[in-house]
Design a protein around this motif. Sequence first.
Motif, mmCIF file in Angstrom:
data_model
loop_
_atom_site.group_PDB
_atom_site.id
_atom_site.type_symbol
_atom_site.label_atom_id
_atom_site.label_comp_id
_atom_site.label_asym_id
_atom_site.label_seq_id
_atom_site.Cartn_x
_atom_site.Cartn_y
_atom_site.Cartn_z
ATOM 1 N N ASP A 52 0.825 -1.214 0.000
ATOM 2 C CA ASP A 52 0.000 0.000 0.000
ATOM 3 C C ASP A 52 0.854 1.256 0.000
ATOM 4 O O ASP A 52 0.545 2.234 -0.703
ATOM 5 N N ARG A 56 1.055 4.155 -2.999
ATOM 6 C CA ARG A 56 0.913 5.602 -2.842
ATOM 7 C C ARG A 56 2.154 6.337 -3.341
ATOM 8 O O ARG A 56 2.044 7.409 -3.942
ATOM 9 N N LYS A 118 -7.607 0.511 0.329
ATOM 10 C CA LYS A 118 -7.683 0.928 1.714
ATOM 11 C C LYS A 118 -7.985 2.416 1.765
ATOM 12 O O LYS A 118 -7.668 3.155 0.837
ATOM 13 N N GLU A 119 -8.586 2.862 2.856
ATOM 14 C CA GLU A 119 -9.070 4.235 2.939
ATOM 15 C C GLU A 119 -7.963 5.246 2.658
ATOM 16 O O GLU A 119 -8.173 6.227 1.944
ATOM 17 N N GLU A 120 -6.788 5.008 3.194
ATOM 18 C CA GLU A 120 -5.697 5.959 2.987
ATOM 19 C C GLU A 120 -5.323 6.065 1.508
ATOM 20 O O GLU A 120 -5.070 7.160 0.988
ATOM 21 N N SER A 121 -5.301 4.938 0.826
ATOM 22 C CA SER A 121 -4.957 4.939 -0.599
ATOM 23 C C SER A 121 -6.082 5.549 -1.430
ATOM 24 O O SER A 121 -5.832 6.299 -2.383
ATOM 25 N N HIS A 124 -5.917 9.147 -1.129
ATOM 26 C CA HIS A 124 -4.755 9.650 -1.871
ATOM 27 C C HIS A 124 -5.127 9.865 -3.334
ATOM 28 O O HIS A 124 -4.743 10.880 -3.936
#
Length: 216
Positions: A52, A56, A118-121, A124
Amino acid sequence: MSGRKQFDVTAALDQAMRVFWQRGYADASLDALASATGLGRGSLYGTFGGKDALFRKSLDRYASTYGAQYEQALASRPGEPVRAIEAFFEVVLARITDPSVPAGCLIAHSATQAPILKEESSAHVRALLDIQRVRVRAALADSAADPRVLDELTTYVVAVNQSLAVLSRAGASEAELRAVVGLTCTTVADTLARAAREEPARVGAAPHQSSGPGCT
């Protein structure tokens, strides 16, 4: 000097970016990433922090490589928003038709996979799309059009850009892509021209609209 094998982190990141670009996040296996970068799984995690984090970083690498070109094109015609949009799409088409890079757009491809990221990706990817919106909106700002119209045009231009990437992955020809771009630029020009004609009438009508019964 230690006996450890040295490697070029930037070159490894470029290779990882191509894997994500070609296959998408879901199908970019650790084995494929390791093979492309020449790193073992342990080195991938040690250098980039896992799939992950590497994804990013690859998005950022892509955005810095092509985003700078987009920004330069959009800023190349100050006071000429239509010409700026035309220049922007020329850069887009140059990337799409470049046989040395994967088809489509890494950001567009990643956006279609947002539900599995995933939420962070996922956030992004959205942030990178927002940066594109800001750049396009700034290029359109030198216009007499109402801000709402410019916001709508910005969304339209960004949407067309993403659709070009999808069409190219589906095998659309350069002629077909250029036809889409031509119609888009004509729509932008016509919308701005219409807004410029309507703005004086709207401003001139404002005092009359504000008067009414009981006003002196």
